[in-house]
Design a protein around this motif. Structure first.
Motif, short mmCIF file in Angstrom:
data_model
loop_
_atom_site.label_atom_id
_atom_site.label_comp_id
_atom_site.label_asym_id
_atom_site.label_seq_id
_atom_site.Cartn_x
_atom_site.Cartn_y
_atom_site.Cartn_z
N ALA A 90 -31.21 -59.26 -6.57
CA ALA A 90 -29.94 -58.70 -7.04
C ALA A 90 -29.16 -59.81 -7.75
O ALA A 90 -28.63 -60.71 -7.11
CB ALA A 90 -29.15 -58.14 -5.87
N THR A 91 -29.08 -59.74 -9.07
CA THR A 91 -28.55 -60.86 -9.84
C THR A 91 -27.15 -60.65 -10.40
O THR A 91 -26.60 -61.54 -11.03
CB THR A 91 -29.49 -61.16 -11.03
OG1 THR A 91 -29.64 -59.97 -11.81
CG2 THR A 91 -30.85 -61.63 -10.54
N CYS A 92 -26.55 -59.47 -10.18
CA CYS A 92 -25.23 -59.19 -10.76
C CYS A 92 -24.23 -60.28 -10.38
O CYS A 92 -24.06 -60.61 -9.20
CB CYS A 92 -24.72 -57.84 -10.27
SG CYS A 92 -23.11 -57.38 -10.94
N ALA A 93 -23.55 -60.82 -11.39
CA ALA A 93 -22.56 -61.88 -11.14
C ALA A 93 -21.43 -61.40 -10.25
O ALA A 93 -20.79 -62.20 -9.55
CB ALA A 93 -22.00 -62.39 -12.47
N CYS A 94 -21.21 -60.07 -10.24
CA CYS A 94 -20.12 -59.51 -9.43
C CYS A 94 -20.30 -59.81 -7.95
O CYS A 94 -19.32 -59.91 -7.20
CB CYS A 94 -20.05 -57.99 -9.65
SG CYS A 94 -21.57 -57.10 -9.21
N LEU A 95 -21.55 -59.98 -7.51
CA LEU A 95 -21.82 -60.22 -6.09
C LEU A 95 -21.42 -61.62 -5.63
O LEU A 95 -21.48 -61.92 -4.44
CB LEU A 95 -23.31 -59.97 -5.80
CG LEU A 95 -23.71 -58.49 -5.76
CD1 LEU A 95 -25.21 -58.33 -5.93
CD2 LEU A 95 -23.26 -57.86 -4.45
N SER A 96 -21.01 -62.47 -6.56
CA SER A 96 -20.53 -63.81 -6.20
C SER A 96 -19.09 -63.79 -5.72
O SER A 96 -18.58 -64.82 -5.26
CB SER A 96 -20.64 -64.77 -7.39
OG SER A 96 -21.99 -64.92 -7.78
N ASN A 97 -18.43 -62.64 -5.81
CA ASN A 97 -17.04 -62.51 -5.37
C ASN A 97 -17.00 -62.46 -3.85
O ASN A 97 -17.30 -61.43 -3.24
CB ASN A 97 -16.43 -61.24 -5.97
CG ASN A 97 -14.94 -61.12 -5.70
OD1 ASN A 97 -14.43 -61.60 -4.69
ND2 ASN A 97 -14.23 -60.46 -6.61
N ARG A 98 -16.61 -63.57 -3.24
CA ARG A 98 -16.61 -63.67 -1.79
C ARG A 98 -15.57 -62.75 -1.13
O ARG A 98 -15.72 -62.35 0.02
CB ARG A 98 -16.36 -65.12 -1.35
CG ARG A 98 -17.64 -65.90 -1.02
CD ARG A 98 -18.30 -65.26 0.20
NE ARG A 98 -19.45 -65.99 0.69
CZ ARG A 98 -20.71 -65.57 0.63
NH1 ARG A 98 -20.98 -64.44 0.03
NH2 ARG A 98 -21.68 -66.24 1.17
N ASN A 99 -14.51 -62.41 -1.86
CA ASN A 99 -13.51 -61.49 -1.31
C ASN A 99 -14.07 -60.08 -1.19
O ASN A 99 -13.79 -59.36 -0.23
CB ASN A 99 -12.25 -61.48 -2.19
CG ASN A 99 -11.51 -62.79 -2.14
OD1 ASN A 99 -11.45 -63.46 -1.11
ND2 ASN A 99 -10.92 -63.19 -3.27
N GLU A 100 -14.88 -59.68 -2.17
CA GLU A 100 -15.47 -58.34 -2.18
C GLU A 100 -16.74 -58.27 -1.35
O GLU A 100 -17.01 -57.25 -0.70
CB GLU A 100 -15.78 -57.91 -3.62
CG GLU A 100 -14.55 -57.69 -4.49
CD GLU A 100 -13.82 -56.40 -4.15
OE1 GLU A 100 -14.47 -55.47 -3.65
OE2 GLU A 100 -12.61 -56.34 -4.38
#
Length: 478
Positions: A90-100
């Motif tokens: 799963a490479t989506c950059a969105c998953l780097s958001n630690r708050n989410e």
């Protein structure tokens, strides 16, 4: 995953006195993935095979999913219970958001780095006028947005940017093809899955649109199913980045020992076995296949299943299992003062909670036996290092990704992109780097005048005014 778990359970230096168990949810894409996540939350008691081991009801970590969309759904559920989720693909950059996504980790680099690497690749070959197409989902939209931003920072202009998915009505695909046919750019950045690129390439092939140079994302650039598509010849010459290849000693022997008797309830193993040996495992089934004798073996098999020459993404699963094992090992061998939690007290090893495993995953740092260092940054991301691959035709008429360079985000900015002097095959069978610019460079004696309402890459070359000269190529007007 099973190979890695068995290897760890046999290792006397890891998790002494503890055995790892597992539960696999995989129904070839038809499984309700949220239902699987909720099943894991409900507890595993009674489902772990074994004898005298003390069974833990709650799962300690979840490995998967391979897609960004399903992973987002899983993480949103499991994060509420502080359960770590580790994805290999799963490479989506969105998953780097630690708050989410506070409990998410991955053993594959974020698309943030891939997008910037692709932008540098495009600029390296002088392609300043390109088209961009992406899957109409979180993966494609996030990836292409990051790419366009990075490309524009480098002076690359985007002629068009379009989205579509394989489930769209046919007229959506035809609209994309019309845009490509009518465009003047000859390079296309395709940030999509193998499903979308297969549909697009096949339709372009049918309409005889072949004068293109493709740049692809890692979700399709080395997918073996591309060679089976009708339009695969369109994609020969494509360039893209994939995670580095590796070797996992012992994995091939493990795969060749597979037998249906080991997994009597696995539909995947059953279907694979019957297809490989043209026999039926069901004694009562009305089928034209002969009944399997039980002596069938994969020892001499040469199929894709037993081929371990390309382990780029499979090795990420291997690293994910070992990351959890190292976290658990560090937790179980904790000494007072070493615990990464706020109070510094070691956990009760008889009652391990997922949130404690989560804390120890944050501090995992080890080197596996092939020499690769494994750790996670503050966002749960792995270090970004890619091979640059070029799709070339094999002697058998298929396609393979030949490594022609590397990209290492840990190096200084000017040294991150390195070519290795291996000849590149270009799209449309060209024997030199294809050209894709909106306007050609202005010769000395002329200067650039931007075309009104068009990107900065599009300009006219006007003669210098009387009494003035320009001895530089593409001199801007003052």
């Amino acid at each position: 995953m099973i190979f890695a778990i068995n290897e760890i359970n046999r290792n006397p230096d890891m998790l002494p006195g503890v055995k790892l168990g597992y539960k696999i949810y995989d129904n070839c894409g038809t499984m309700d993935i949220l239902r699987a996540a909720l099943a894991l939350l409900s507890g595993l008691k009674g489902e772990i095979s074994g004898s005298s081991c003390s069974e833990i009801e709650s799962v300690q970590a979840v490995l998967g999913h391979s897609g960004s969309g399903p992973t987002i759904a899983i993480e949103q559920v499991l994060a509420r219970f502080h359960i770590p989720v580790i994805s290999h693909f799963a490479t989506c950059a969105c998953l780097s958001n630690r708050n989410e996504y506070p409990t998410f980790f991955r053993t594959i680099p974020s698309d943030y780095y891939q997008s910037r690497a692709l932008a540098k690749l495009v600029m390296y070959f002088g392609w300043t006028w390109i088209g961009a197409i992406a899957s109409d989902n979180e993966y494609g939209l996030s990836g292409i947005t990051a790419f366009i931003q990075a490309a524009r920072e480098l002076g690359v202009c985007i002629e068009y940017s379009e989205l579509f998915v394989s489930t769209d009505p046919p007229d959506s695909l035809q609209r994309i093809v019309r845009i490509i046919r009518q465009s003047s750019s000859k390079v296309i950045m395709a940030f999509m899955s193998h499903r979308e690129i297969t549909l697009l390439a096949t339709e372009l092939f049918r309409q005889n649109v072949s004068d293109l140079q493709w740049v692809g994302s890692d979700a399709w650039i080395t997918d073996p199913s591309l060679a089976e598509s009708e339009g695969h010849s369109i994609l020969v010459g494509s360039l893209g980045f994939v995670v580095t290849n590796t070797v996992i000693p012992g994995l091939e022997d493990h795969l060749r020992q597979l037998h249906p008797s080991q997994f009597p309830n696995s539909q995947f193993v059953r279907d694979f076995w019957e297809h490989t040996f043209d026999c039926s495992l069901n004694k009562t089934a009305d089928t034209q296949w002969k009944l399997c004798s039980g002596s069938e073996s994969l020892q001499g098999d040469q199929s894709y299943f037993t081929d371990v020459s390309e382990l780029r993404f499979i090795s990420n699963v291997y690293k994910a299992v070992y990351a959890v094992a190292h976290a658990l090992n560090n937790l179980l061998t904790c000494k007072e003062g070493d615990d990464p939690s706020y109070n510094g007290n070691c956990p009760d090893t008889k009652n391990i909670e997922p949130w404690q495993v989560l804390q120890y995953l944050n501090t995992v740092n080890f080197t596996h036996k092939e020499g690769e260092r494994v750790y996670f940054d503050s966002n749960g991301d792995s270090p970004a290092r890619y091979d640059l691959v070029n799709l070339q035709t094999t002697r058998k008429g298929g396609m393979e990704g030949v490594t022609v360079g590397i990209y290492d985000a840990s190096l200084p900015d000017t040294n991150q992109f390195i070519m290795n002097n291996i000849p590149i095959v270009w799209g449309n069978e060209l024997n030199k780097v294809p050209e894709s610019v909106c306007s050609k460079s202005c010769l000395p004696g002329t200067s650039k005048v931007l075309q009104r309402g068009r990107p900065i890459c599009c300009y006219d070359c006007m003669p210098c005014p009387a009494g003035e000269i320009s001895n530089l190529t593409s001199k801007d007007t003052d």
